[in-house]
Design an enzyme around this catalytic site. Structure first.
Site, mmCIF file in Angstrom:
data_model
loop_
_atom_site.group_PDB
_atom_site.id
_atom_site.type_symbol
_atom_site.label_atom_id
_atom_site.label_comp_id
_atom_site.label_asym_id
_atom_site.label_seq_id
_atom_site.Cartn_x
_atom_site.Cartn_y
_atom_site.Cartn_z
ATOM 1 N N GLU A 427 0.848 -1.200 0.000
ATOM 2 C CA GLU A 427 0.000 0.000 0.000
ATOM 3 C C GLU A 427 0.875 1.238 0.000
ATOM 4 O O GLU A 427 1.798 1.348 0.788
ATOM 5 C CB GLU A 427 -0.847 -0.031 1.275
ATOM 6 C CG GLU A 427 -1.686 1.191 1.501
ATOM 7 C CD GLU A 427 -2.001 1.378 2.985
ATOM 8 O OE1 GLU A 427 -1.493 0.592 3.792
ATOM 9 O OE2 GLU A 427 -2.742 2.304 3.312
ATOM 10 N N ASP A 500 -0.276 -0.993 6.058
ATOM 11 C CA ASP A 500 -0.003 -0.441 7.386
ATOM 12 C C ASP A 500 -0.915 -1.058 8.436
ATOM 13 O O ASP A 500 -1.992 -1.558 8.107
ATOM 14 C CB ASP A 500 -0.224 1.081 7.363
ATOM 15 C CG ASP A 500 0.883 1.754 6.557
ATOM 16 O OD1 ASP A 500 0.713 2.906 6.143
ATOM 17 O OD2 ASP A 500 1.894 1.065 6.319
ATOM 18 N N ASP A 502 -2.705 0.436 10.256
ATOM 19 C CA ASP A 502 -3.705 1.443 10.673
ATOM 20 C C ASP A 502 -5.032 1.176 9.953
ATOM 21 O O ASP A 502 -5.197 0.145 9.299
ATOM 22 C CB ASP A 502 -3.184 2.848 10.340
ATOM 23 C CG ASP A 502 -2.980 3.003 8.831
ATOM 24 O OD1 ASP A 502 -2.403 4.004 8.406
ATOM 25 O OD2 ASP A 502 -3.384 2.076 8.087
ATOM 26 N N ASP A 504 -6.469 2.620 7.385
ATOM 27 C CA ASP A 504 -6.372 2.524 5.912
ATOM 28 C C ASP A 504 -5.839 1.148 5.512
ATOM 29 O O ASP A 504 -6.349 0.514 4.590
ATOM 30 C CB ASP A 504 -5.418 3.609 5.383
ATOM 31 C CG ASP A 504 -6.143 4.944 5.299
ATOM 32 O OD1 ASP A 504 -5.512 5.979 5.100
ATOM 33 O OD2 ASP A 504 -7.401 4.907 5.464
#
Ligand code: 28F
Length: 642
Positions: A427, A500, A502, A504
């Site tokens: 990503e 990641d 996170d 996203d």
């Protein structure tokens, strides 16, 4: 302790040899000694209650995980027979619990031994693999009890009092010298009990977890049976017709089917044989698909929805958006496939197919508005398929025209041996950059993705092909998508999603898993899809080698280890990784890409099914459940960038 006199008759020798065999090779009898095998211990006992329910005598099952991981299962059936066998001087109940395969009713009076994934190895295996087992029976006004340790009879069956009603209660403590863990997973067991309740109309199953405060309790009872099952599966989806289609046939091989179409494009058909979830399908699924295709094509032609010149609707057009549960009871099921969950009995194909032909065509004749709604969707699906085929042709022509058939963004590896090659789908460009530099270009390819992927929930196959974010993934893997997907053509043995830790990253992971689940399912079934596990933290100190931690527990452990070496917390600097981009190529290689040191999580079908369900929730049409899901899960999102 009173000397335990025991004359070893032939039966006892057989019993001891049986138990010995089970304890020596537990995996042969209960599948594995991991948590899966541990859960099968519970399923085995519960299945004996379900047998009693199928025979028409049990209406309620109570399961409890007691403190200390003791399992308690109780039913209100007839109670295992207590009379003493004239020859062996052993009660039927003790025989059921000590002689291998004596338990349950293999094709006996109820006809179908339902059973956990391992096809009814019987209560005696659970007994053999438990530190202790206590069986209490209420029958003929009496209360009886017997007790075993590691399968050996310690207290033979004896009457210990009077009793109201009838039933059987079994308590056991799995043997922790055999099982890797005794830490039952509540959600896994709960999911299976819910499934059994759906499959056994009207049966009530209560499930309690008393290991910790507050006690967790749930109960399942569905008068609607498979109809409730399909409504449950569709609870967050917009449906094409209000109530599910329900058809059934009794007899030698009972068949029950519930169907409800949704406006989505995914195909969800759950099939069961004697309550076993046949994930790999088999002849019952084959019969269902053939019947479905024939009935809808015949109906479309006879009602002039399909013109003379029109091609027949394909199976995949008719199954687009379908949610269905097919449950058959087979006296002597033959299971095949990698995980023994594919039905092999060839006669079942015809049985299911003719039952669908008969009952479904009648239903459609009697419910023209449902038939019309479904056929409208099938027709547009077939048009979209045609468009996708044309788009695919176009993509092929276009990519053949271009010199590099591979997407520009792909940094390929030099080896062409798919077995050893792996492609990282990364990503973000920054991470993609350092991944390209940090990798071993002999066998590691990098495909950076940028921005939000297409929401595959709403898009049909024709949009998938043309989509400029998914297309590079399709072309890089090189095996096509959907019905065309050919696992032998994959260019990489491992497809590794590196995103990641996170929100996203979670979004990208869910989208890609949903995409693979819907359009490249064999890639998951075959175990080619992995998740890279980047570190969450880095502990560093001058003169000390960096320490990487992948979870919060890791971090705590690292602090303890370093403290033992005299390095206190305040001497260490802690970096929390917010994203892959914060790591330089060498760090990314060392922590996340080097096969010697990295951590990869292999994606299983269960993960994909969960992702698909979450995906539907987050990206589907129904707004309310999404809000609920986010509210419920928001507290888990630690690193939401505020
Ligand atoms: C908590 C676990 O195991 N329930 C069971 C029965 C009832 C009968 C039965 C079981 C040996 C081979 C026949 C009673 N009356 N709960 C349970 N409930 N086993 S296991 O029979 C086993 C016999 O087949 C039962 C009349 N027929 C059968």
């Amino acid at each position: 302790m009173e000397k335990y006199k025991h004359k070893y008759g032939a039966e006892q020798i057989q019993v001891l040899e049986g138990l010995e065999a089970v304890r020596k090779r537990p995996g042969m009898y209960i599948g594995s000694t991991s948590i899966r095998g541990l859960h099968h211990m519970v399923y085995e006992i519960v299945d004996n209650c379900v047998d009693e329910a199928l025979a028409g005598y049990c209406t309620e099952i109570n399961v409890v995980i007691e403190p200390g991981n003791v399992i308690s299962v109780k039913d209100d059936g007839r109670g295992i027979p207590v009379e003493i066998h004239p020859k062996t001087k052993i009660s039927t109940a003790e025989t059921v619990y000590t002689v291998l395969h004596a338990g349950g009713k293999f094709g006996g009076d109820s006809g179908y031994k339902v059973s956990g994934g391992l096809h009814g190895v019987g209560a005696s295996v659970v007994n053999a693999l438990s530190a202790w087992t206590e069986v209490t029976i209420k029958r003929d006004g009496g209360l009886y009890q017997m007790y075993f340790e590691k399968g050996k009879t310690v207290r033979k069956l004896e009457r210990i009092g009077d009793a109201e009603g009838t039933g059987t209660k079994v308590r056991f403590l799995a043997d922790n010298t055999i099982f890797e863990t005794l830490d039952y997973d509540y959600e896994t067991l709960e999911k299976r009990f819910r499934e059994i309740a759906f499959l056994t109309k009207g049966l009530k199953i209560t499930f309690e977890d008393r290991r910790e405060e507050p006690i967790k309790k749930n109960e399942f009872c569905y008068q609607g049976g498979l109809i409730s099952f399909v409504e449950y599966l569709n609870k967050n989806k917009e449906t094409l017709h209000k109530s599910p289609i329900y058809i059934e046939k009794d007899g030698e091989t009972p068949v029950e089917i519930a169907i409800q179409y949704t406006t989505s494009y995914s195909e969800n058909i759950y099939t069961f044989v004697n309550n076993i979830h046949t994930i790999e399908g088999g002849t019952h699924l084959e019969g269902f698909k053939r019947g479905l295709t024939k009935v809808f094509n015949d109906y479309a032609r006879s009602h002039n929805i399909l013109k003379e010149k029109d091609q027949n609707l394909q199976g995949e057009d008719i199954r687009e958006g379908i949610t269905a549960v097919v449950s058959v009871k087979v006296k002597n099921p033959q299971f095949e496939g990698q995980t023994k969950t594919k039905l092999g009995n060839s006669e079942v194909t015809g049985i299911v197919q003719s039952m669908v032909n008969e009952a479904l065509s009648t239903f459609l004749e009697e419910n023209p508005q449902v038939a019309k709604a479904i056929l409208e969707k099938c027709i547009s699906a077939s048009r979209a398929r045609e468009a996708a085929r044309r788009a695919r042709e176009l993509v092929r022509k276009k990519s053949n025209l271009e010199t590099s058939t591979l997407p520009g963004k792909l940094a390929d590896c030099s080896s062409k041996n798919a077995e050893e090659c792996e492609v990282y789908i990364v990503e973000g460009d920054s991470a993609g950059g350092s991944a390209k530099q940090g990798r071993d270009r002999k066998f590691q390819a990098i495909l950076p993705l940028w921005g939000k992927m297409l929401n595959v929930e709403k898009a049909r196959a024709d949009k998938i092909y043309g989509n400029d974010k998914l297309n590079p993934v399709i072309v890089a893997i090189g095996a096509g998508i959907g019905a065309d997907f050919d696992i032998t053509k994959i260019r990489y043995g491992k497809v590794i999603i590196m995103a990641d830790a996170d929100v996203d990253g979670a979004h990208i992971r869910t989208l890609l898993l949903t995409f693979f689940f819907r359009y490249m399912r064999p890639l998951i079934e075959n175990g080619n899809v992995y998740l890279a596990q980047p570190p969450l933290y880095k502990l560093s100190k001058k003169g000390m080698k960096d320490v990487y931690c992948y979870t919060d527990d890791d971090l705590e452990k690292a602090y303890k280890d370093l403290a033992e070496k005299g390095i206190q917390r305040d001497q260490l600097s802690l970096q929390r990784y917010k994203g892959l981009g914060e790591m330089n190529p060498d760090q990314l290689w060392d922590t996340t890409m080097n096969p010697e040191t990295r951590i990869l999580i292999k994606v299983t079908m269960d993960d994909a099914i969960k992702a698909d369900a979450i995906f539907t929730l987050l990206m589907g049409d129904e707004v309310e459940p999404r809000r609920e899901f986010i509210q419920q899960n928001a507290k888990y999102v630690k690193n939401l960038d505020v």
